[in-house]
Design a protein around this motif. Structure first.
Motif, short mmCIF file in Angstrom:
data_model
loop_
_atom_site.label_atom_id
_atom_site.label_comp_id
_atom_site.label_asym_id
_atom_site.label_seq_id
_atom_site.Cartn_x
_atom_site.Cartn_y
_atom_site.Cartn_z
N MET A 1 0.85 -1.20 0.00
CA MET A 1 0.00 0.00 0.00
C MET A 1 0.89 1.24 0.00
SD MET A 1 -3.09 1.02 2.61
CE MET A 1 -2.17 0.55 4.05
N ASN A 2 0.67 2.14 -0.97
CA ASN A 2 1.48 3.34 -1.02
C ASN A 2 0.97 4.39 -0.05
OD1 ASN A 2 -0.67 4.82 -2.30
ND2 ASN A 2 -0.07 3.96 -4.28
N ASP A 3 1.75 5.44 0.13
CA ASP A 3 1.42 6.46 1.13
C ASP A 3 0.12 7.17 0.81
OD1 ASP A 3 3.71 5.82 2.47
OD2 ASP A 3 4.90 7.49 1.68
N ALA A 4 -0.14 7.43 -0.49
CA ALA A 4 -1.36 8.14 -0.88
C ALA A 4 -2.60 7.34 -0.53
CB ALA A 4 -1.33 8.46 -2.37
N THR A 5 -2.57 6.03 -0.80
CA THR A 5 -3.72 5.18 -0.50
C THR A 5 -3.91 5.06 1.01
OG1 THR A 5 -3.40 3.95 -2.55
CG2 THR A 5 -4.76 2.93 -0.86
N ALA A 6 -2.81 4.91 1.74
CA ALA A 6 -2.90 4.83 3.20
C ALA A 6 -3.51 6.10 3.78
CB ALA A 6 -1.52 4.59 3.80
N SER A 7 -3.11 7.24 3.24
CA SER A 7 -3.66 8.52 3.71
C SER A 7 -5.14 8.63 3.38
CB SER A 7 -2.89 9.67 3.06
OG SER A 7 -3.42 10.92 3.44
N LEU A 8 -5.52 8.16 2.18
CA LEU A 8 -6.93 8.21 1.79
C LEU A 8 -7.77 7.34 2.70
CD1 LEU A 8 -9.17 9.05 -0.13
CD2 LEU A 8 -8.51 7.17 -1.64
N LYS A 9 -7.31 6.14 3.00
CA LYS A 9 -8.05 5.26 3.90
C LYS A 9 -8.25 5.91 5.26
CE LYS A 9 -6.78 0.67 2.12
NZ LYS A 9 -6.21 -0.65 2.50
N GLU A 10 -7.22 6.53 5.77
CA GLU A 10 -7.32 7.18 7.08
C GLU A 10 -8.31 8.33 7.05
OE1 GLU A 10 -4.44 9.30 10.45
OE2 GLU A 10 -3.57 8.53 8.58
N SER A 11 -8.29 9.10 5.97
CA SER A 11 -9.20 10.24 5.85
C SER A 11 -10.66 9.80 5.75
CB SER A 11 -8.83 11.09 4.63
OG SER A 11 -7.54 11.64 4.75
N LEU A 12 -10.91 8.73 5.01
CA LEU A 12 -12.28 8.27 4.80
C LEU A 12 -12.89 7.67 6.06
CD1 LEU A 12 -12.00 6.51 1.31
CD2 LEU A 12 -12.94 8.77 1.80
N GLY A 13 -12.09 7.00 6.87
CA GLY A 13 -12.63 6.33 8.04
C GLY A 13 -13.50 5.14 7.65
N ARG A 14 -14.30 4.68 8.57
CA ARG A 14 -15.08 3.45 8.35
C ARG A 14 -16.39 3.70 7.61
NH1 ARG A 14 -13.95 -1.12 11.17
NH2 ARG A 14 -16.13 -1.66 11.57
N TYR A 15 -16.95 4.91 7.73
CA TYR A 15 -18.29 5.15 7.19
C TYR A 15 -18.36 6.48 6.44
CZ TYR A 15 -19.13 1.80 10.93
OH TYR A 15 -19.05 0.72 11.77
N GLY A 16 -19.14 6.47 5.37
CA GLY A 16 -19.45 7.69 4.65
C GLY A 16 -20.91 7.68 4.26
N VAL A 17 -21.34 8.73 3.59
CA VAL A 17 -22.72 8.87 3.13
C VAL A 17 -22.72 8.95 1.61
CG1 VAL A 17 -24.59 10.55 2.95
CG2 VAL A 17 -23.74 9.88 5.19
N TRP A 18 -23.61 8.19 0.99
CA TRP A 18 -23.81 8.23 -0.46
C TRP A 18 -25.16 8.88 -0.71
CZ3 TRP A 18 -26.69 7.48 -4.69
CH2 TRP A 18 -26.06 7.22 -5.92
N ASN A 19 -25.19 9.90 -1.58
CA ASN A 19 -26.44 10.61 -1.80
C ASN A 19 -26.38 11.36 -3.13
OD1 ASN A 19 -28.09 13.41 -1.25
ND2 ASN A 19 -29.10 11.65 -0.31
N SER A 20 -27.48 11.33 -3.86
CA SER A 20 -27.56 12.07 -5.13
C SER A 20 -28.04 13.50 -4.94
CB SER A 20 -28.48 11.34 -6.11
OG SER A 20 -27.89 10.13 -6.54
N ALA A 21 -28.91 13.72 -3.97
CA ALA A 21 -29.47 15.06 -3.79
C ALA A 21 -28.42 16.08 -3.37
CB ALA A 21 -30.60 15.02 -2.77
N LEU A 22 -27.34 15.63 -2.75
CA LEU A 22 -26.28 16.56 -2.35
C LEU A 22 -25.56 17.18 -3.54
CD1 LEU A 22 -24.62 14.74 0.69
CD2 LEU A 22 -25.64 17.02 0.73
N ALA A 133 -2.30 13.90 -18.18
CA ALA A 133 -2.67 15.22 -17.66
C ALA A 133 -2.09 15.47 -16.27
CB ALA A 133 -4.19 15.34 -17.60
N GLY A 134 -1.40 14.48 -15.72
CA GLY A 134 -0.72 14.67 -14.44
C GLY A 134 -1.55 14.38 -13.21
N MET A 135 -2.70 13.71 -13.39
CA MET A 135 -3.51 13.38 -12.22
C MET A 135 -2.96 12.14 -11.53
SD MET A 135 -7.46 12.39 -11.59
CE MET A 135 -7.92 12.13 -9.85
N PRO A 136 -2.62 12.23 -10.24
CA PRO A 136 -2.07 11.07 -9.54
C PRO A 136 -3.10 9.96 -9.34
CG PRO A 136 -2.28 12.96 -8.05
CD PRO A 136 -2.67 13.42 -9.40
N SER A 137 -2.67 8.73 -9.53
CA SER A 137 -3.59 7.59 -9.44
C SER A 137 -4.13 7.41 -8.03
CB SER A 137 -2.89 6.31 -9.89
OG SER A 137 -1.78 6.01 -9.06
N GLY A 138 -3.43 7.89 -7.02
CA GLY A 138 -3.87 7.72 -5.64
C GLY A 138 -5.07 8.55 -5.26
#
Length: 290
Positions: A1-22, A133-138
């Motif tokens: 696991m690279n640093d970017a993915t590890a950081s993303l996992k930490e930021s997201l935490g265990r739960y999020g909300v999925w919604n179209s109206a937002l 275009a230079g967008m990082p895969s992480g």
């Protein structure tokens, strides 16, 4: 696991909300959406996943109204948004709010796209353009269901955000991805303990998805039958792809995804009126998951 993915996992935490109206664009409800995003952050959710073929411009107001929560597209159709524009939208948000935006991409569905063909090859080409275009895969994730797209989400992105799946699919996806990549399935919740009423709400919402072969094929691959995916969906199918019941039951159903290998679960509260923001439902979920 690279640093970017590890950081993303930490930021997201265990739960999020999925919604179209937002991700709606009605200017009269802009302040309501911003207020809801701020409350979701206070409730402890790690991410807002914007449905309805969303883009960076839909995420920007919500990111601006909050200080920590990650906002992702779930999903942006590669047929309707040029890769160069997607990369530019990401870059703009990354400069102003580093680490707060995730680009979720998907190949959509044949019945919804004119000239739909070779979705896997088209996704590969799209990712190539993002790289140029230079967008990082992480900072990108794929709405992957099948093996080839899961492999692509492992090799060319931070991971996968499968939609309309079961814990069994999550277990298979985790085995395919390995331990490193992000796995963040979406899961639907009906906050109703009455079986007939809860299933009716779920069935009404599921109807549009049962017209899309990507989902019905995935259900068949998971062991469901043609009878399960016709007639609005069998009780067996409804009970597999929606959580409903008392709080303990719903919490157990959500945790089954983590037990199967999910890093993060994007929770979609399903009600009879999906144009409104289900803020009371989000509060209830936050409380039962605390």
């Amino acid at each position: 696991m690279n640093d970017a993915t590890a950081s993303l996992k930490e930021s997201l935490g265990r739960y999020g909300v999925w919604n179209s109206a937002l991700r709606a664009e009605d200017p009269e409800r802009e302040s309501e959406r911003a207020e809801a995003a701020a409350e979701l952050e206070q409730l402890g959710y790690g991410a807002l996943w914007l449905g309805g073929n969303s883009a960076a411009r839909h995420a920007a107001p919500l990111i601006g109204a909050t200080s920590r929560i990650v906002v992702g597209t779930s999903i942006q159709s590669i047929w309707e948004h040029r890769a160069a524009e997607a990369a530019a939208g990401f870059a703009e948000l990354e400069v102003s709010h580093p680490g707060r935006f995730v680009l979720g991409l998907g190949v959509s569905h044949g019945p919804r796209v004119e000239g739909y063909s070779r979705p896997y090859s088209t996704m590969v080409g799209y990712l190539d353009e993002l790289d140029r275009a230079g967008m990082p895969s992480g900072h990108r994730v794929l709405a992957a269901l099948g093996p080839k797209m899961l492999d692509l989400s492992r090799d060319r992105a931070a991971g996968a955000i499968p939609y309309l799946v079961t814990p069994e699919h999550t277990a298979q996806a985790r085995e395919r991805l390995g331990e490193g990549p992000l796995l963040a399935p979406e899961f639907k919740v009906v906050l109703d303990a009455d079986p007939s009423r809860a299933r009716a709400t779920a069935r009404a919402y599921l109807a549009m998805y049962l017209k899309l072969p990507n989902y019905t094929k995935n259900f068949l691959n998971l062991g469901f039958t043609d009878a399960d995916v016709t007639g609005g969906g069998s009780d067996r199918l409804i009970d597999a792809v929606f959580a409903w019941g008392d709080e303990t039951t719903i919490r157990t159903r959500i945790e089954a995804f983590h037990d199967a290998g999910a890093d993060h679960v994007a929770l979609q509260v399903v009600e009879d009126d999906m144009t409104r923001l289900p803020r009371e439902g989000w509060r209830t979920l936050a409380s039962l998951l605390a």
